[in-house]
Design a protein around this motif. Structure first.
Motif, short mmCIF file in Angstrom:
data_model
loop_
_atom_site.label_atom_id
_atom_site.label_comp_id
_atom_site.label_asym_id
_atom_site.label_seq_id
_atom_site.Cartn_x
_atom_site.Cartn_y
_atom_site.Cartn_z
N SER A 131 0.84 -1.20 0.00
CA SER A 131 0.00 0.00 0.00
C SER A 131 0.88 1.25 0.00
O SER A 131 2.01 1.23 0.46
N VAL A 132 0.31 2.31 -0.56
CA VAL A 132 0.96 3.62 -0.55
C VAL A 132 -0.07 4.60 0.02
O VAL A 132 -1.11 4.83 -0.60
N ILE A 133 0.23 5.17 1.17
CA ILE A 133 -0.71 6.05 1.86
C ILE A 133 -0.02 7.37 2.20
O ILE A 133 1.13 7.38 2.65
N GLY A 134 -0.74 8.46 1.98
CA GLY A 134 -0.21 9.76 2.36
C GLY A 134 0.91 10.27 1.49
O GLY A 134 1.76 11.04 1.95
N LEU A 135 0.92 9.88 0.21
CA LEU A 135 1.97 10.35 -0.69
C LEU A 135 1.71 11.81 -1.06
O LEU A 135 0.68 12.14 -1.64
N PRO A 136 2.64 12.72 -0.75
CA PRO A 136 2.43 14.15 -1.08
C PRO A 136 2.38 14.38 -2.58
O PRO A 136 2.96 13.61 -3.37
N ASP A 137 1.70 15.43 -3.00
CA ASP A 137 1.60 15.76 -4.42
C ASP A 137 2.97 15.94 -5.04
O ASP A 137 3.20 15.57 -6.20
N SER A 138 3.90 16.51 -4.28
CA SER A 138 5.24 16.78 -4.80
C SER A 138 6.05 15.51 -5.04
O SER A 138 7.09 15.55 -5.70
N ARG A 139 5.57 14.37 -4.51
CA ARG A 139 6.31 13.11 -4.64
C ARG A 139 5.63 12.12 -5.56
O ARG A 139 6.08 10.97 -5.66
N ILE A 140 4.58 12.54 -6.24
CA ILE A 140 3.83 11.60 -7.09
C ILE A 140 4.70 11.06 -8.22
O ILE A 140 4.66 9.87 -8.54
N TYR A 141 5.52 11.91 -8.83
CA TYR A 141 6.37 11.47 -9.94
C TYR A 141 7.32 10.37 -9.47
O TYR A 141 7.43 9.31 -10.10
N TYR A 142 8.02 10.62 -8.37
CA TYR A 142 8.98 9.63 -7.86
C TYR A 142 8.26 8.43 -7.27
O TYR A 142 8.76 7.30 -7.36
N GLY A 143 7.10 8.68 -6.66
CA GLY A 143 6.31 7.56 -6.16
C GLY A 143 5.86 6.64 -7.27
O GLY A 143 5.86 5.41 -7.12
N SER A 144 5.50 7.21 -8.41
CA SER A 144 5.09 6.41 -9.57
C SER A 144 6.24 5.53 -10.05
O SER A 144 6.04 4.37 -10.44
N GLU A 145 7.44 6.09 -10.04
CA GLU A 145 8.62 5.32 -10.46
C GLU A 145 8.85 4.13 -9.53
O GLU A 145 9.12 3.01 -9.99
N ASN A 146 8.73 4.35 -8.23
CA ASN A 146 8.91 3.26 -7.27
C ASN A 146 7.84 2.19 -7.41
O ASN A 146 8.12 0.99 -7.30
N ILE A 147 6.61 2.62 -7.65
CA ILE A 147 5.52 1.66 -7.85
C ILE A 147 5.77 0.83 -9.11
O ILE A 147 5.58 -0.39 -9.11
N ALA A 148 6.21 1.48 -10.19
CA ALA A 148 6.50 0.77 -11.44
C ALA A 148 7.57 -0.29 -11.22
O ALA A 148 7.45 -1.42 -11.72
N LYS A 149 8.62 0.04 -10.48
CA LYS A 149 9.70 -0.92 -10.19
C LYS A 149 9.16 -2.09 -9.39
O LYS A 149 9.50 -3.25 -9.66
N ALA A 150 8.31 -1.80 -8.40
CA ALA A 150 7.75 -2.86 -7.55
C ALA A 150 6.85 -3.79 -8.36
O ALA A 150 6.92 -5.02 -8.21
N LEU A 151 6.03 -3.23 -9.25
CA LEU A 151 5.13 -4.05 -10.07
C LEU A 151 5.92 -4.93 -11.03
O LEU A 151 5.61 -6.12 -11.21
N LEU A 152 6.92 -4.36 -11.67
CA LEU A 152 7.74 -5.13 -12.61
C LEU A 152 8.46 -6.25 -11.88
O LEU A 152 8.57 -7.38 -12.40
N ASP A 153 8.95 -5.97 -10.70
CA ASP A 153 9.64 -6.99 -9.90
C ASP A 153 8.70 -8.13 -9.54
O ASP A 153 9.07 -9.31 -9.65
N LEU A 154 7.47 -7.81 -9.11
CA LEU A 154 6.49 -8.84 -8.77
C LEU A 154 6.15 -9.71 -9.98
O LEU A 154 6.00 -10.93 -9.86
N PHE A 155 6.04 -9.07 -11.15
CA PHE A 155 5.69 -9.81 -12.36
C PHE A 155 6.84 -10.71 -12.82
O PHE A 155 6.62 -11.87 -13.16
N LEU A 156 8.03 -10.17 -12.83
CA LEU A 156 9.19 -10.95 -13.30
C LEU A 156 9.53 -12.10 -12.35
O LEU A 156 10.05 -13.14 -12.79
N LYS A 157 9.23 -11.94 -11.07
CA LYS A 157 9.46 -13.01 -10.09
C LYS A 157 8.29 -13.99 -10.02
O LYS A 157 8.26 -14.86 -9.14
N ARG A 158 7.31 -13.82 -10.91
CA ARG A 158 6.15 -14.70 -11.02
C ARG A 158 5.28 -14.72 -9.76
O ARG A 158 4.58 -15.70 -9.49
#
Length: 275
Positions: A131-158
């Motif tokens: 979960s991602v809770i309380g992400l400030p507006d100023s951190r959405i860009y970097y938060g999106s990058e971290n979420i993308a990395k986490a999703l790709l990692d979950l998918f590649l690790k099956r």
């Protein structure tokens, strides 16, 4: 019937609430304009990346890469965008109930964004993996990058076999609707001859392109969800302000009527005393 003092106090209380409503409306309006500019900036970038991904869908060599692997679906991961704050009308309920409906018949895992979504899926006993809770507006860009990395990692690790984004798509201030789109695995189509080559190699090209594509796709979903939330909050504040105004007008009429009755009663008492 309420006394004149009680009615005046109620009017005073409602006027105080109206000031709060006006302040929240102004904040939502400012954030709406800011989110609109952000969305206008990301759309051309994300569309160009989508065009690149669509071009690669017909390249036969891409099928050997795990990003395009269509395997038997055992676990479906849903990334659901909700808000951290309320007072936004039906915004949260619509997207969360939409996501819940889409999960029927699936062995789902939930990556939830926003405290409202977290509480909702906890209540419905869903498998929240992150979960991602309380992400400030100023951190959405970097938060999106971290979420993308986490999703790709979950998918590649099956740990999941497909990944969906569930968010609210913004049409205009009066209209937004829940939307679901699959981002992994990537689509493939019938192979076609492709002019040119990939430098230094297709493998290196995809290792740079796919994470950036996922990053921008999630950033756009974040932006769409955020502007939809602010538009819904503005409309909710408009409605609340109108209701407060109607209530004040009704109380004012009651106050005038109460004053008239009190004056009439006082005159009657004076006349009665003289007689």
């Amino acid at each position: 019937m309420s006394s004149t003092r009680e009615i005046k106090q109620r009017i005073k209380n409602i006027e105080s609430v109206r000031q709060l409503i006006h302040g929240m409306h102004m904040v939502a309006s400012t954030q709406l304009r800011r989110s609109g500019k952000q969305l206008e900036g990301i759309i051309p970038v994300q569309k160009e990346l989508q065009r690149k991904i669509d071009e690669l869908a017909v390249v036969d060599e891409t099928r050997k890469f795990p990003y395009y692997e269509h395997r038997r679906v055992r676990n479906s991961l849903y990334v659901v965008f909700s808000a951290d704050r309320g007072l936004s009308g039906s915004y949260n309920n619509r997207v969360l109930n939409f996501a819940l409906e889409e999960m029927k018949g699936k062995n789902e895992k939930v990556f939830v964004i926003g405290s409202y979504g977290y509480r909702f899926f906890q209540k419905n006993k869903k498998n929240i993996v992150q979960s991602v809770i309380g992400l400030p507006d100023s951190r959405i860009y970097y938060g999106s990058e971290n979420i993308a990395k986490a999703l790709l990692d979950l998918f590649l690790k099956r740990k999941c076999d497909e990944v969906f984004l569930v968010y609210t798509e913004f049409e205009n201030i009066l209209l937004s609707r829940p939307k679901i789109e699959r981002i992994l695995p990537l689509e493939t189509r019938r192979p076609e001859p492709v002019a040119g080559t990939f430098e230094p190699s297709l493998d290196v090209y995809l290792k740079h392109l796919i994470p950036f594509y996922l990053h921008m796709t999630i950033f756009r979903a974040f932006s769409e969800a955020h502007i939809s939330e602010q538009a819904s909050r503005m409309l909710a504040m408009d409605t609340a302000g109108s209701n407060a105004e109607e209530l004040v007008e009704k109380l004012q009429r009651n106050l005038n009527r109460q004053r008239q009755q009190e004056v009439t009663q006082e005159l009657a008492e004076i006349v009665g005393q003289r007689q």
